[in-house]
Design a protein around this motif. Structure first.
Motif, PDB file in Angstrom:
ATOM      1  N   MET A  23     -44.757  -1.023 -41.709  1.00 37.10           N
ATOM      2  CA  MET A  23     -45.302   0.235 -41.137  1.00 37.10           C
ATOM      3  C   MET A  23     -44.082   1.200 -40.818  1.00 37.10           C
ATOM      4  SD  MET A  23     -48.278  -0.812 -38.360  1.00 37.10           S
ATOM      5  CE  MET A  23     -46.936  -1.787 -37.502  1.00 37.10           C
ATOM      6  N   GLN A  24     -44.226   2.674 -40.613  1.00 40.22           N
ATOM      7  CA  GLN A  24     -43.127   3.410 -40.414  1.00 40.22           C
ATOM      8  C   GLN A  24     -42.944   3.703 -39.191  1.00 40.22           C
ATOM      9  OE1 GLN A  24     -41.570   3.887 -42.971  1.00 40.22           O
ATOM     10  NE2 GLN A  24     -42.171   5.923 -43.937  1.00 40.22           N
ATOM     11  N   PRO A  25     -41.796   3.923 -38.848  1.00 39.15           N
ATOM     12  CA  PRO A  25     -41.216   4.437 -37.508  1.00 39.15           C
ATOM     13  C   PRO A  25     -42.130   5.606 -37.017  1.00 39.15           C
ATOM     14  CG  PRO A  25     -39.488   4.905 -39.111  1.00 39.15           C
ATOM     15  CD  PRO A  25     -40.433   3.974 -39.597  1.00 39.15           C
ATOM     16  N   GLU A  26     -42.378   5.803 -35.533  1.00 36.06           N
ATOM     17  CA  GLU A  26     -43.278   6.711 -35.139  1.00 36.06           C
ATOM     18  C   GLU A  26     -42.844   8.120 -35.641  1.00 36.06           C
ATOM     19  OE1 GLU A  26     -44.875   4.211 -31.250  1.00 36.06           O
ATOM     20  OE2 GLU A  26     -43.916   6.109 -31.019  1.00 36.06           O
ATOM     21  N   ASN A  27     -41.551   8.441 -35.358  1.00 35.63           N
ATOM     22  CA  ASN A  27     -40.986   9.771 -35.687  1.00 35.63           C
ATOM     23  C   ASN A  27     -39.659   9.768 -36.860  1.00 35.63           C
ATOM     24  OD1 ASN A  27     -42.314  11.195 -33.253  1.00 35.63           O
ATOM     25  ND2 ASN A  27     -41.213   9.762 -32.191  1.00 35.63           N
ATOM     26  N   PRO A  28     -40.221   9.489 -37.762  1.00 38.70           N
ATOM     27  CA  PRO A  28     -38.923   9.445 -39.109  1.00 38.70           C
ATOM     28  C   PRO A  28     -38.389  10.542 -39.365  1.00 38.70           C
ATOM     29  CG  PRO A  28     -41.474   9.506 -39.997  1.00 38.70           C
ATOM     30  CD  PRO A  28     -41.546   9.266 -38.551  1.00 38.70           C
ATOM     31  N   ALA A  54     -31.633   4.372 -56.591  1.00 43.53           N
ATOM     32  CA  ALA A  54     -30.728   3.891 -56.065  1.00 43.53           C
ATOM     33  C   ALA A  54     -30.819   3.500 -54.514  1.00 43.53           C
ATOM     34  CB  ALA A  54     -29.221   4.998 -56.120  1.00 43.53           C
ATOM     35  N   VAL A  55     -30.892   2.317 -54.227  1.00 49.03           N
ATOM     36  CA  VAL A  55     -31.210   1.964 -53.039  1.00 49.03           C
ATOM     37  C   VAL A  55     -30.012   1.417 -52.254  1.00 49.03           C
ATOM     38  CG1 VAL A  55     -32.741   0.502 -51.611  1.00 49.03           C
ATOM     39  CG2 VAL A  55     -33.434   0.954 -53.812  1.00 49.03           C
ATOM     40  N   VAL A  56     -29.390   2.288 -51.435  1.00 47.92           N
ATOM     41  CA  VAL A  56     -28.382   2.175 -50.935  1.00 47.92           C
ATOM     42  C   VAL A  56     -28.182   2.082 -49.213  1.00 47.92           C
ATOM     43  CG1 VAL A  56     -26.712   3.117 -52.842  1.00 47.92           C
ATOM     44  CG2 VAL A  56     -27.406   4.648 -51.047  1.00 47.92           C
ATOM     45  N   GLY A  57     -27.267   1.558 -48.500  1.00 46.35           N
ATOM     46  CA  GLY A  57     -27.259   1.494 -47.237  1.00 46.35           C
ATOM     47  C   GLY A  57     -25.839   1.151 -46.661  1.00 46.35           C
ATOM     48  N   PRO A  58     -25.499   1.561 -45.342  1.00 46.84           N
ATOM     49  CA  PRO A  58     -23.957   1.279 -44.964  1.00 46.84           C
ATOM     50  C   PRO A  58     -23.830   0.037 -44.676  1.00 46.84           C
ATOM     51  CG  PRO A  58     -25.552   2.405 -43.122  1.00 46.84           C
ATOM     52  CD  PRO A  58     -26.539   2.180 -44.421  1.00 46.84           C
ATOM     53  N   ALA A  59     -24.737  -0.942 -44.461  1.00 48.31           N
ATOM     54  CA  ALA A  59     -24.428  -2.364 -43.987  1.00 48.31           C
ATOM     55  C   ALA A  59     -25.453  -3.278 -44.519  1.00 48.31           C
ATOM     56  CB  ALA A  59     -24.096  -2.271 -42.493  1.00 48.31           C
ATOM     57  N   LYS A  60     -25.239  -4.492 -44.430  1.00 51.16           N
ATOM     58  CA  LYS A  60     -26.215  -5.503 -44.472  1.00 51.16           C
ATOM     59  C   LYS A  60     -27.321  -5.423 -43.492  1.00 51.16           C
ATOM     60  CE  LYS A  60     -22.703  -8.968 -45.528  1.00 51.16           C
ATOM     61  NZ  LYS A  60     -22.118 -10.189 -45.152  1.00 51.16           N
ATOM     62  N   ARG A  61     -28.415  -5.944 -43.837  1.00 53.61           N
ATOM     63  CA  ARG A  61     -29.850  -6.265 -43.264  1.00 53.61           C
ATOM     64  C   ARG A  61     -30.601  -4.752 -43.018  1.00 53.61           C
ATOM     65  NH1 ARG A  61     -26.553  -8.986 -39.987  1.00 53.61           N
ATOM     66  NH2 ARG A  61     -27.248  -7.791 -38.135  1.00 53.61           N
ATOM     67  N   CYS A  62     -30.368  -3.886 -44.226  1.00 49.32           N
ATOM     68  CA  CYS A  62     -31.154  -2.531 -44.120  1.00 49.32           C
ATOM     69  C   CYS A  62     -32.397  -2.440 -44.778  1.00 49.32           C
ATOM     70  CB  CYS A  62     -30.134  -1.610 -44.402  1.00 49.32           C
ATOM     71  SG  CYS A  62     -28.919  -0.839 -43.485  1.00 49.32           S
ATOM     72  N   GLY A  63     -32.963  -3.577 -45.406  1.00 47.85           N
ATOM     73  CA  GLY A  63     -34.043  -3.557 -46.127  1.00 47.85           C
ATOM     74  C   GLY A  63     -33.922  -3.680 -47.595  1.00 47.85           C
ATOM     75  N   ARG A  86     -30.928   0.216 -40.866  1.00 48.30           N
ATOM     76  CA  ARG A  86     -31.162  -1.004 -40.328  1.00 48.30           C
ATOM     77  C   ARG A  86     -32.465  -0.603 -39.370  1.00 48.30           C
ATOM     78  NH1 ARG A  86     -26.719  -4.522 -38.132  1.00 48.30           N
ATOM     79  NH2 ARG A  86     -26.165  -4.640 -40.253  1.00 48.30           N
ATOM     80  N   ARG A  87     -33.285  -1.570 -39.310  1.00 45.79           N
ATOM     81  CA  ARG A  87     -34.408  -1.242 -38.463  1.00 45.79           C
ATOM     82  C   ARG A  87     -33.974  -0.979 -36.838  1.00 45.79           C
ATOM     83  NH1 ARG A  87     -38.104  -5.530 -37.842  1.00 45.79           N
ATOM     84  NH2 ARG A  87     -36.920  -6.912 -39.234  1.00 45.79           N
ATOM     85  N   ALA A  88     -34.749  -0.221 -36.349  1.00 41.09           N
ATOM     86  CA  ALA A  88     -34.400   0.029 -34.808  1.00 41.09           C
ATOM     87  C   ALA A  88     -35.129  -0.990 -33.896  1.00 41.09           C
ATOM     88  CB  ALA A  88     -34.395   1.605 -34.444  1.00 41.09           C
ATOM     89  N   GLU A  89     -34.877  -1.284 -32.818  1.00 39.04           N
ATOM     90  CA  GLU A  89     -35.553  -1.923 -31.842  1.00 39.04           C
ATOM     91  C   GLU A  89     -37.270  -1.453 -31.687  1.00 39.04           C
ATOM     92  OE1 GLU A  89     -35.685  -3.399 -27.247  1.00 39.04           O
ATOM     93  OE2 GLU A  89     -33.989  -2.410 -27.990  1.00 39.04           O
ATOM     94  N   GLY A  90     -38.142  -2.132 -31.917  1.00 35.24           N
ATOM     95  CA  GLY A  90     -39.438  -1.867 -31.813  1.00 35.24           C
ATOM     96  C   GLY A  90     -39.991  -1.265 -33.271  1.00 35.24           C
TER      97      GLY A  90
END
Length: 436
Positions: A1-6, A117-126, A240-244
């Protein structure tokens, strides 16, 4: 699911858009759903776009929707499935990935094979989880783990290429290993356009043989990929996923059969449309290489109909604009040109600035990197080196006190400003002087 306010990717495009005709369905766009109505098919736990994300009137989101079709329903289902397992930075990113997956099933129709190109600043970003889902939904996936370039291009057939999936690309293109993997980068660059081959000798008699390189590819890694790859890509900047923020765990035995069933239904829908897809030339919200890269995704959207022609063009406009802004902010890109443009604008469009004055103003900008560039801030030599790539050189300039110093003439920047940072203040040669 998506965050409430992307968060949206960028400010919306300002282009004026005509109503989009649906190929093969004359007049379908005349019976469209009004723009203000809710998006059909945005279910599956994926929230609709909020009112503060609406594009300015006249933008691509004003394209009216057509009646939903079997193709648009398949795309809606795929979008909802992907969103179960991965959190995305924006709805547009999810739209783009959905269209990209379907485009892999029509590869023989395309002139250009867009990279993802699926890029992220750190590990565990999906990033790796997304590749797991792509592996089960794209056409003929080919994982390139520890695979040599020779093995890759020998696996690419011209009539039915696989979809290349490259994970941990930072281990291929990182600063310590990039030189060893130059052939892989060349292969990914060449394979963006149909008709680009690599030639190798084969057999005991060393007969030259041409190998095809054209194939769509998804490339995931920490940090940006090489500029030449990013320039040919639909860029998804994961976080990275935020809390919630919750996602469904991916379980092979449970989830792969359902994804394969959806993949097969998408392939069955796409196959009869191959010739039609090859002949379409859609109106695009972007130009040049960005248009080449995004065209297959927009064609898929036009073939599907429903709300997808609008979603595809909105995603294209926003995401390309976001990457252009990111490039401008990158010191190795057009950032120096944009910041110099701002200096001349702040100085009331003077005809020239000495190198000393220009460096002073650049270093004074608290949001720019120039005060901390190198050991003691940006130097005249380094500034000259950066601008040399744009054919701009320092020379003797006359100052207000009638003395001459080394510096830069404003008119030497006009062409580069128009080409590389047109969004940073007007740069016409006849701009009124002395006005803010």
């Amino acid at each position: 699911m998506q965050p409430e306010n992307p968060e949206p990717y960028s400010a919306p495009a300002q282009a004026i858009w005509p109503a989009a005709a649906i190929p093969g369905r004359p007049g379908a766009h005349l019976h469209a759903t009004p723009v203000g109505d809710a998006d059909p098919g945005q279910g599956g736990g994926v929230p609709a776009r909020s009112s503060d994300e609406a594009v300015t009137p006249g933008g691509p989101e004003e394209i009216p929707d057509a009646e939903p079709t079997h193709g648009s329903e398949l795309l809606d289902e795929l979008r909802a499935r992907i969103a179960q397992f991965v959190i995305f930075p924006s709805p547009e990113a999810l739209d783009a990935i959905t269209l990209w997956v379907v485009a892999t099933h029509l590869q023989p129709a395309w002139q250009h094979a867009p990279r993802l190109a699926v890029v992220g600043p750190a590990k565990r970003c999906g990033k790796s989880r997304l590749l797991d889902v792509l592996t089960e939904t794209v056409h003929d996936p080919m994982l390139t783990i520890n695979t040599t370039p020779a093995a890759i291009f020998r696996s690419i057939s011209e009539d039915n290429p696989p979809t290349l999936l490259v994970d941990e690309a930072d281990t291929i293109f990182g600063p310590k290993v990039a030189e060893k993997n130059e052939e892989t980068r060349g292969l990914l660059n060449a394979g963006h356009q149909r008709g680009r081959y690599v030639t190798r000798v084969v057999g005991n008699d060393h007969t030259p043989h041409r190998f095809a390189t054209f194939a769509m590819a998804a490339i995931a890694g920490i940090g940006d990929l090489p500029d030449t790859v990013m320039d040919r890509s639909v860029v998804i900047r994961m976080r990275r996923r935020a809390e919630g923020e919750k996602v469904k765990p991916f379980r092979s035995r449970r989830d792969i059969p359902a994804l394969h069933d959806l993949r097969d239904r998408i392939a069955a829908w796409a196959k009869p449309l191959l010739d039609e897809a090859a002949n379409l030339e859609p109106d695009m919200p972007v130009e040049d290489r960005a248009a080449d890269t995004w065209e297959p995704l927009v064609i898929v959207a036009d073939l599907a109909g429903g709300h997808w022609p609008r979603l595809a063009r909105a995603a294209c406009a926003r995401m390309v604009a976001a990457e252009a802004a990111a490039e401008e902010d990158h010191p190795s890109g057009a950032r120096i040109l944009a910041d110099i443009r701002r200096v001349f604008y702040a100085q009331r469009e003077v005809d020239s600035l000495s190198t000393e004055e220009l460096l002073h103003h650049l270093r004074q900008d608290p949001e720019a990197p120039w005060a901390e560039w190198g050991r003691g801030g940006l130097t005249a030599r380094e500034l000259s080196r950066m601008l040399r790539a744009y054919e701009i050189k320092p020379g003797n300039v006359r100052m207000a006190d009638r003395t001459q110093r080394k510096g830069y003439m404003r008119n030497k920047f006009l062409d580069a400003w128009r080409r590389y940072c047109p969004a940073v203040h007007p740069v016409d040669a006849d701009t009124p002087r002395g006005k803010d």
